[in-house]
Design an enzyme around this catalytic site. Structure first.
Site, PDB file in Angstrom:
ATOM      1  CG  ASP A  47      15.759  27.848 -12.479  1.00 36.28           C
ATOM      2  OD1 ASP A  47      16.833  28.316 -12.065  1.00 36.28           O
ATOM      3  OD2 ASP A  47      14.652  28.200 -12.035  1.00 36.28           O
ATOM      4  CG  ASP A 190      17.759  31.011  -7.744  1.00 35.10           C
ATOM      5  OD1 ASP A 190      16.588  30.802  -7.389  1.00 35.10           O
ATOM      6  OD2 ASP A 190      18.252  30.560  -8.796  1.00 35.10           O
TER       7      ASP A 190
END
Length: 233
Positions: A47, A190
């Site tokens: 991320d 996600d």
């Protein structure tokens, strides 16, 4: 634009999890990655946040490059204007690079540029081009981008931090997305993924499900990873 051979490999092993490294114990990161490998995980999720596109500031290309692992590197760029940053993440060994539709005025140009780049790990396997959509972004933005992406990442939380609750409307969005992309792109979900809901998310038709804190909870990462991969079967 030719499709990355990785797409077929990922589809053949779907559904599967991509585990976010951000929530791992970084003091024992080597052993944490070995745990994922032993649990049968194939994808390591990065991320990347710049503190502008979303509130947090996390990691950059040097971190992606520095992690030596057999896992495929799944890089999610939550950054403003990603075009000038692509080269660095490709050189860092990214196998999947996902950019946000909301991150730039010229998302088509970004995807085109990415399609011309070569995988630094293996020039024959290509780089999977992903397009990510925030919870409030209409699915219709995908239409003019057809043919320029191989993966759609549907965010089930607003980007910025972990531990958020799965947004229920994501279920209908994923169902609609399946009708739009059919077999032309992988579907990734996600955000807000837990041991309790991962099975139901997989049944929506997701090929890849991103999870982080549900695996790296500081207690039983190996058990968590095995339970979650088992739930997909």
């Amino acid at each position: 634009m030719a499709r990355s051979p990785l797409v077929d490999r990922l589809r053949a092993s779907a559904p599967q999890i991509s585990v976010g490294v951000l929530t791992a114990d970084w003091l024992t990161l080597g052993s944490q990655l070995e745990i994922l490998e032993s649990a049968g995980v194939e994808l390591l999720h990065f991320d990347v946040m710049d503190g502008m596109f979303c509130p947090m500031l996390t990691m950059g290309a040097p971190v992606v490059a520095g992690l030596k692992t057999r896992l495929l590197k799944d890089v999610h760029l939550m950054i403003e204007d990603p075009l000038s940053k692509l080269d660095a993440f490709v050189a860092a060994g990214a196998d999947i690079i996902t950019v946000h539709a909301e991150s730039t005025r010229h998302i088509h140009r970004v995807l085109q540029a990415l399609g011309k780049m070569t995988n630094a790990n293996d020039s024959n396997r290509g780089i999977v081009r992903g397009i990510a959509l925030n919870p409030g972004t209409p699915l219709e933005v995908l239409e003019p981008l057809a043919g320029e992406f191989e993966l759609v990442l549907m965010l089930a939380v607003n980007p910025g931090w972990g531990g958020q609750k799965f947004i229920a409307s994501t279920c209908d969005r994923v169902k609609r997305l399946r009708e739009i992309v059919r077999d032309t792109a992988l579907i990734c979900v996600d955000g807000g993924v837990t041991r309790d809901n991962i099975g139901s998310i997989a049944r929506l038709g997701a090929d890849i499900i991103v999870t982080g804190s549900a695996v790296f909870d500081g207690k039983a990462p190996l058990e968590n990873a095995r339970v979650m991969t088992g739930a997909l079967r």
